[in-house]
Design a protein around this motif. Structure first.
Motif, PDB file in Angstrom:
ATOM      1  N   ILE A 135      45.662 -58.407  57.787  1.00 28.23           N
ATOM      2  CA  ILE A 135      46.283 -57.961  59.030  1.00 28.23           C
ATOM      3  C   ILE A 135      46.407 -59.134  59.998  1.00 28.23           C
ATOM      4  O   ILE A 135      47.449 -59.322  60.645  1.00 28.23           O
ATOM      5  CB  ILE A 135      45.430 -56.842  59.697  1.00 28.23           C
ATOM      6  CG1 ILE A 135      45.208 -55.695  58.723  1.00 28.23           C
ATOM      7  CG2 ILE A 135      46.068 -56.353  60.980  1.00 28.23           C
ATOM      8  CD1 ILE A 135      46.455 -54.965  58.305  1.00 28.23           C
ATOM      9  N   ARG A 136      45.351 -59.936  60.042  1.00 26.11           N
ATOM     10  CA  ARG A 136      45.356 -61.078  60.948  1.00 26.11           C
ATOM     11  C   ARG A 136      46.496 -62.036  60.591  1.00 26.11           C
ATOM     12  O   ARG A 136      47.070 -62.697  61.442  1.00 26.11           O
ATOM     13  CB  ARG A 136      44.022 -61.800  60.810  1.00 26.11           C
ATOM     14  CG  ARG A 136      43.531 -62.389  62.094  1.00 26.11           C
ATOM     15  CD  ARG A 136      42.065 -62.734  62.004  1.00 26.11           C
ATOM     16  NE  ARG A 136      41.701 -63.374  60.749  1.00 26.11           N
ATOM     17  CZ  ARG A 136      40.594 -63.101  60.092  1.00 26.11           C
ATOM     18  NH1 ARG A 136      39.736 -62.216  60.551  1.00 26.11           N
ATOM     19  NH2 ARG A 136      40.304 -63.716  58.979  1.00 26.11           N
ATOM     20  N   ALA A 137      46.814 -62.080  59.280  1.00 20.66           N
ATOM     21  CA  ALA A 137      47.853 -62.997  58.833  1.00 20.66           C
ATOM     22  C   ALA A 137      49.215 -62.616  59.375  1.00 20.66           C
ATOM     23  O   ALA A 137      50.090 -63.458  59.560  1.00 20.66           O
ATOM     24  CB  ALA A 137      47.895 -63.017  57.311  1.00 20.66           C
ATOM     25  N   LEU A 138      49.401 -61.327  59.628  1.00 20.11           N
ATOM     26  CA  LEU A 138      50.743 -60.849  59.972  1.00 20.11           C
ATOM     27  C   LEU A 138      50.959 -60.841  61.480  1.00 20.11           C
ATOM     28  O   LEU A 138      51.018 -59.793  62.096  1.00 20.11           O
ATOM     29  CB  LEU A 138      50.956 -59.457  59.385  1.00 20.11           C
ATOM     30  CG  LEU A 138      50.986 -59.449  57.857  1.00 20.11           C
ATOM     31  CD1 LEU A 138      50.939 -58.040  57.313  1.00 20.11           C
ATOM     32  CD2 LEU A 138      52.201 -60.185  57.330  1.00 20.11           C
ATOM     33  N   ASP A 139      51.063 -62.037  62.047  1.00 18.35           N
ATOM     34  CA  ASP A 139      51.437 -62.077  63.462  1.00 18.35           C
ATOM     35  C   ASP A 139      52.946 -61.843  63.570  1.00 18.35           C
ATOM     36  O   ASP A 139      53.627 -61.632  62.557  1.00 18.35           O
ATOM     37  CB  ASP A 139      50.994 -63.385  64.111  1.00 18.35           C
ATOM     38  CG  ASP A 139      51.711 -64.586  63.520  1.00 18.35           C
ATOM     39  OD1 ASP A 139      52.542 -64.379  62.619  1.00 18.35           O
ATOM     40  OD2 ASP A 139      51.438 -65.709  63.946  1.00 18.35           O
ATOM     41  N   ARG A 140      53.463 -61.929  64.810  1.00 19.55           N
ATOM     42  CA  ARG A 140      54.845 -61.498  64.992  1.00 19.55           C
ATOM     43  C   ARG A 140      55.818 -62.377  64.223  1.00 19.55           C
ATOM     44  O   ARG A 140      56.708 -61.899  63.537  1.00 19.55           O
ATOM     45  CB  ARG A 140      55.204 -61.468  66.474  1.00 19.55           C
ATOM     46  CG  ARG A 140      56.164 -60.342  66.776  1.00 19.55           C
ATOM     47  CD  ARG A 140      56.420 -60.233  68.252  1.00 19.55           C
ATOM     48  NE  ARG A 140      56.981 -61.472  68.770  1.00 19.55           N
ATOM     49  CZ  ARG A 140      57.042 -61.768  70.078  1.00 19.55           C
ATOM     50  NH1 ARG A 140      56.545 -60.937  70.959  1.00 19.55           N
ATOM     51  NH2 ARG A 140      57.582 -62.905  70.479  1.00 19.55           N
ATOM     52  N   VAL A 172      45.586 -69.220  55.707  1.00 17.71           N
ATOM     53  CA  VAL A 172      45.662 -70.030  56.914  1.00 17.71           C
ATOM     54  C   VAL A 172      45.075 -69.289  58.114  1.00 17.71           C
ATOM     55  O   VAL A 172      44.463 -69.892  58.995  1.00 17.71           O
ATOM     56  CB  VAL A 172      47.140 -70.399  57.140  1.00 17.71           C
ATOM     57  CG1 VAL A 172      47.356 -70.903  58.531  1.00 17.71           C
ATOM     58  CG2 VAL A 172      47.564 -71.441  56.144  1.00 17.71           C
ATOM     59  N   ALA A 173      45.261 -67.972  58.137  1.00 21.00           N
ATOM     60  CA  ALA A 173      44.791 -67.217  59.287  1.00 21.00           C
ATOM     61  C   ALA A 173      43.313 -66.849  59.176  1.00 21.00           C
ATOM     62  O   ALA A 173      42.723 -66.365  60.135  1.00 21.00           O
ATOM     63  CB  ALA A 173      45.625 -65.949  59.441  1.00 21.00           C
TER      64      ALA A 173
END
Lengths: 250, 384, 532
Positions: free
Chosen positions: B7-12, B229-230
């Motif tokens: 979830i953290r990986a999926l920024d805008r 990466v995130a």
């Protein structure tokens, strides 16, 4: 080495290191007891940084013994293993992760599972968050916690690095020139900070700044040409004729 | 910061980017298959194949960005992993030709018959099965990267030394694959493929499907990289990139981290190569040429290293430029352009396209926030 | 073995003939010529022997014509067609028209061997020592028994020691293969052939026909073993020489890099292109000399060396000033930027000179070869080794004894300190880089003599050069020297076992593993200096 050979937390005996014929350390022997804070002084080239390198596994000694906690032979371990044993190091030149925020720098330093798998699945716990907040308070960087570390002032970087040492929660802290390039006020604050830390930890400080060393008020070891020249309180050491000779070149 | 890594990986920007990729992956094959060639919106099959090639290059660029942009490992031999993946796929495609080859040998590919090899070498066994070949696509580059990285990272070969020996690695492989007795078709490589999983590789629907699959692979690769990466792992990688020995003194086993991303990156490059081969219809030893690997690095530099989107964009932009240049009157000047690109990007645009945009946008936000008196709290990290 | 007796008889006859102070008569020659008119292989064969033994001055022409298919016969007359197409009477050497029905004297493989042997025998008497030597070698290979008498005669009057040795070796070869020869003669012959100790001698002994006495067999086996030892030794020497030669090429290509990469720490991927530019300077210099003053051609390299140094050096300075100086401390970026420069330089040369190989000639003193013991030494390889060592020594001297060298070392060791001592570091950077590039240019002049001069010339050397510098230890010129020679020799010793390509791969793999073991190279600097 399963039995303790010494009661000292850090034990160096007859350690020698030479680079291309130049003896950086020459039969250096030194012991630091648990809970002690020790200041190491000495002119340039006395072997202070090389000694740190030997303790942290960056440099292998040509001969001599280095024991941590009485039972760990540091000469056979590498940097990572030594760090895992609980020896933290602050470098002469402040090295923080410039592209990370202040918070993230501390987060990386926090005592935690350091395998790649664990870091991939890592989620922050409330305890960790609280601990970071606590350290930020100690090193007085709370207001800039989200700033990128590269944008900090020199003094702030020094402190962040000390904060990272704290986050690591080591048994022994090696602090190399923590006040180089700091203002007088900052130097004073740093001394205070280190004294505070020394209440619960064992600390070895390498420093040139005599005012600062005096302010720490601890046992002092003076190195010269890779071996111990004098040891005692700051007053004893600075009264020692040979120390004066070495420093003033008489 | 307390959510799961994915979830953290999926920024805008990541979500937007994935949506764009999905759209491309769906629309391009549709425009190719559903519309008649007379329609102005029809995408001709040769373009689908060409763009499919770019997508594979983008995946290769992504794999390079993961290790170079985030971990500071500049591999000048990633073309080797790409080519190895390609060869694994090529071997499957060769076995599928069967009796349709010039010499109509049911087992041995044409070049073996030509060279009078009495039987199939052992390392060609199993490649008639797609699943086995697919496994090899991941395993061969991954294993090579693992063994190589295990030696290199443990003995702390870093920086340009690593770059030089990776280049030597791909050079050595190129020399080897050029030899006939290596058993991979020598100079000519593997070509004249007929079908893949029973579908004709030349056919329009197959091409469209391969394109869609390549885009899907790119999305998957992007998601994997983004997740890494995130995560805290990504933070450690950046720490290694910026201050390796400091990271070590903090107690992180740097070589394990490097080995992990390096191997993963090699597998990604292998997949890119495997998807590339059926779309271009050939794999030969020149894919191992050191120049190819360095060219792939410049895609990443142009797009912006340390920005995954930049790597994809860079691969597409540079290769589009290459196609445009080399297919016209300007062909002799392409190398001048490419060479200047290397020089100018490193001198004037060290952050690359995406990195520069982000940098200025970040600076602009900071100024605006300062003007509103809210303090510079939310300055984004320069590296995603 | 059918004609053994006949041959012996013939040899005996020939021996008598020649012993008779070469008093060959015209009758003999005419009678011999008649053998060619029978159109039978056996008669032709004896005719060849007879003509060769006749001592007639026309004999050589006749046999030569026979070999070339220019010997015709018609009725009982034999004609020679000369190279221009005119016909001569073989008996007199005077022009004579051949009848229309004249046919070629036919040859088969057996006869061709006889012809060669006969030619060998005839040229044994030539006035030119070089031809006599060649003829002796030919007899050594053909082992033609017919030549024995001629050989003895030739040996008796030979004065040139080299030819004399070749003649006695040839004689030994003939005797050894003569079924009736005495055992003592054979043993002596084996001794003589053993002295020769080359591949041919070994083949001769190994191919000895069966049925030899035990002593002869043992002597031959011993001789073969001894020759094998000698050959293996010379083979080693030859390999070492080739290796040295390859090593000097590697050193030449790497030596400039040892300055730019080793001393300055700049990764110059365009280094190979500097070499390439030097080679093209040589090409241009030679073109101008060819057009203006061909007499100067032998001096073309002496003119090209300083020009290549200046040209490549200026290009290097230009690159340093315009690109590299902005990238100090960012090695990976430098690597990419200089790779770009290498692409531009290659394409520029391709645009100006075309993509094909350019012809760069060897001056006369660089071409040819000489024999040294059992190995062949080519002059160009030898001069390149000499040249490389000279460049290396000059560079060492420059760094050690000149002001510029001192300042270079100062800047690379401690830039700030050097700057505060009043050294203009920027100027030193540019000059150092120019020096490295200039040396690469000089290397190009030398490499143009042994490699194809094309825009891709440099590409072939860049990876090798880097490996040499890394292997030797960065910042250490002696390390570079040792590394280049080691790799060169190792490569050449691996080649016979693994083949050229696999040998090269093995070397690459070795270096890759070596760098893992000693990341700082063979002669690494130690201490705090390397931490930076």
């Amino acid at each position: 080495m399963d039995a303790r050979t010494t009661s000292a937390l850090l034990y160096l005996d007859a350690v020698s290191v030479s680079f291309d014929g130049f003896k950086a350390l020459n039969d250096l022997s030194l012991t630091v007891e648990a809970g002690e804070m020790r200041a190491i002084i000495g002119p340039n080239g006395a072997g202070k940084t090389t000694m740190m390198d030997v303790i942290t596994g960056k440099t292998r000694p040509d001969k001599g013994d280095v024991y941590f906690d009485g039972s760990h032979d540091l000469t056979s371990l590498d940097e990572t293993q030594i760090a895992e044993l609980g020896i933290g190091r602050k470098f002469q030149k402040p090295t923080v992760f410039e592209m990370h925020t202040v918070e993230d720098n501390l987060r990386l330093a926090l005592k935690d599972d350091r395998t790649a798998r664990a870091t991939l699945a890592w989620r922050e716990t409330a305890a960790e968050q609280a601990r970071i907040g606590e350290i930020l308070g100690v090193i007085r960087l709370g207001p800039v916690r989200r700033r990128v570390a590269g944008s900090l002032s020199h003094g702030q970087k020094q402190w962040l690095e000390i904060g990272m040492l704290l986050a690591q929660d080591p048994k022994l802290l090696l602090v190399d020139e923590p006040v180089a390039g700091l203002t007088d006020v900052e130097t004073h604050q740093t001394a205070e900070l280190l004294r505070e830390i020394a209440r619960v930890k064992t600390v070895v400080v390498v420093e040139h700044d005599m005012t600062f060393v005096r302010e720490l008020g601890v046992k002092v070891t003076c190195l010269h040409e890779g071996s111990v020249l004098a040891e005692g309180t700051i007053d004893q050491v600075s009264a020692n004729e040979r120390v004066v000779e070495v420093y003033l070149g008489r | 910061m307390t959510s799961s890594p994915l979830i953290r990986a999926l920024d805008r920007s990541a979500v937007t980017f994935i949506l764009v990729l999905v759209a491309i992956g769906v629309i391009v094959p549709l425009l190719n298959l559903a519309l008649p060639p007379s329609s102005p919106w029809h995408v001709p099959t040769y373009l689908v194949a060409l763009w499919g090639k770019y997508v594979c290059y983008a995946l290769l660029a992504l794999s390079i960005d993961l290790i170079w942009g985030y971990c500071g490992i500049l591999s000048l031999g990633h073309g080797a992993f790409f080519a190895l993946g390609g060869y694994a796929m090529g071997m499957y495609l060769m076995r599928q030709i069967g009796t349709r080859g010039v010499y109509a040998d049911p087992i041995r590919p044409d070049f073996m018959v030509f060279l009078n090899w009495p039987e199939l070498p052992v390392y060609w066994y199993g490649f008639q099965h797609f699943a086995y070949a697919a496994l090899m696509v991941l395993l061969v580059p991954g294993l090579l990267a693992f063994v190589f990285g295990w030696f290199a990272f443990r003995s702390r070969v870093t920086g340009v030394y690593l770059s030089i020996i990776t280049q030597a690695l791909t050079y050595a492989l190129m020399l080897g694959f050029f030899r006939n007795n290596f058993g991979f078709g020598g100079n000519n490589g593997l070509t004249d493929f007929k079908d893949i999983l029973g579908f004709n590789v030349q056919a329009q629907p197959t091409r469209a499907a391969l394109f869609a699959i390549s885009v899907a692979a790119l999305i998957l690769g992007f998601l994997i990289c983004r997740t890494i990466v995130a995560s805290k792992l990504g933070m450690v990688l950046i720490s290694i990139r910026d201050a390796e020995s400091r990271t070590r003194f903090l107690g992180y086993r740097v070589e394990n981290y490097k080995l992990f991303v390096f191997t993963l990156s090699a597998c990604m490059a292998g997949v890119a190569g495997a998807l590339y081969v059926p779309q271009v219809g050939i794999i030969n030893p020149s894919e191992f040429a050191p120049g190819n690997s360095i060219e792939a690095v410049i895609w990443v530099a142009v797009g912006g290293r340390g920005t995954l989107i930049g790597a994809v964009l860079g691969a597409a932009v540079v290769n589009y430029g290459k196609t445009t240049f080399t297919s016209g009157l300007l062909a002799p000047y392409w190398l001048f352009v490419l060479g200047s690109l290397f020089v100018l990007v490193t001198l004037l645009l060290p952050r690359g396209i995406v990195g520069t945009v982000r940098h200025y946008r970040g600076a602009w936000r900071e100024r605006r926030n300062a003007a509103h008196g809210r303090g510079a709290q939310a300055a984004p990290k320069p590296a995603e | 073995m059918l004609s053994c007796e006949r041959i012996i008889a013939l040899v005996f006859a020939l021996g008598l003939l020649i012993a008779g102070a070469l008093s060959a008569s015209a009758q003999n020659f005419d009678a011999a010529l008649a053998g060619f008119t029978k159109d039978s292989y056996n008669d032709t064969d004896s005719a060849i022997g007879a003509v060769a033994a006749s001592g007639n001055p026309l004999a050589l022409d006749v046999i030569q014509a026979l070999q070339d298919g220019r010997l015709l016969f018609s009725g009982d007359k034999v004609f020679i067609k000369d190279k221009a197409g005119a016909t001569l009477d073989a008996a007199t050497g005077k022009p004579a028209a051949a009848p229309a029905d004249a046919a070629n004297v036919r040859l088969n493989n057996r006869l061709r061997r006889s012809v060669e042997a006969a030619l060998g025998g005839l040229t044994l008497m030539s006035n030119d020592p070089a031809r006599r030597y060649e003829a002796a070698q030919a007899v050594f290979k053909s082992r033609d028994a017919n030549a024995l008498a001629t050989l003895d005669a030739a040996l008796a009057r030979e004065t040139d020691t080299r030819v004399k040795r070749a003649l006695s070796e040839a004689r030994a070869a003939v005797i050894l293969y003569q079924p009736g020869a005495a055992e003592n003669d054979k043993i002596a012959a084996i001794g003589s052939i053993k002295e020769r100790a080359d591949q041919d001698a070994r083949g001769l002994l190994a191919g000895l026909p069966g049925g030899q006495s035990a002593t002869v067999q043992k002597a031959a086996a011993d001789a073969i073993a001894s020759i094998d030892n000698r050959l293996a030794l010379w083979n080693m020497v030859q390999n070492a020489w080739y290796g040295l030669s390859l090593g000097s090429v590697l050193l030449l290509a790497a030596i400039g890099l040892a300055i730019t990469f080793g001393v300055m720490g700049v990764i110059n991927m365009a280094h190979g292109e500097m070499v390439m530019l030097g080679a093209y300077v040589t090409f241009v210099v030679q073109e101008i000399i060819r057009a203006r003053n061909p007499a100067l051609f032998d001096y073309s390299l002496f003119i090209a060396v300083p020009l290549a140094f200046l040209f490549a050096g200026s290009v290097g300075i230009l690159i340093e000033r315009s690109v590299i100086r902005f990238l100090y401390g960012r090695p990976l970026e430098t690597l990419l930027a200089t790779w770009g420069i290498s692409l531009i330089l290659q394409q520029a040369v391709r645009t100006i000179f075309g993509p094909t190989n350019k012809e760069v000639g060897n001056p006369s003193w660089m071409s040819g070869a000489f024999e040294l013991g059992g190995i062949t030494v080519t002059y160009n390889r030898m001069w390149i080794i000499v040249f490389t060592l000279a460049v290396f020594a000059a560079l060492l001297g420059l760094l050690r004894y000149t002001r510029l060298g001192l300042e270079m070392r100062a800047v690379t060791q401690n830039r700030q300190m050097a700057a505060s001592m009043g050294i203009r570091t920027a100027r030193i950077d540019a000059l150092t880089f120019g020096l490295g590039s200039g040396i690469a240019g000089i290397a190009g002049v030398a490499l143009s003599q042994i490699d194809n001069v094309s825009p891709n010339l440099g590409q072939g050397y860049i990876i090798d050069s880097f490996l040499v510098v890394v292997f030797g230890g960065v910042g250490n010129l002696w390390g570079t020297l040792v590394a280049a020679l080691t790799l060169g020799v190792a490569n050449k010793f691996l080649e016979p076992f693994a083949g050229a390509v696999l040998g090269k791969i093995a070397i690459l793999v070795f270096i890759i593993l070596f760098i893992q073991k000693r990341p700082r190279g063979l002669f690494a600097l130690k201490g705090r200096a390397v931490e930076a």
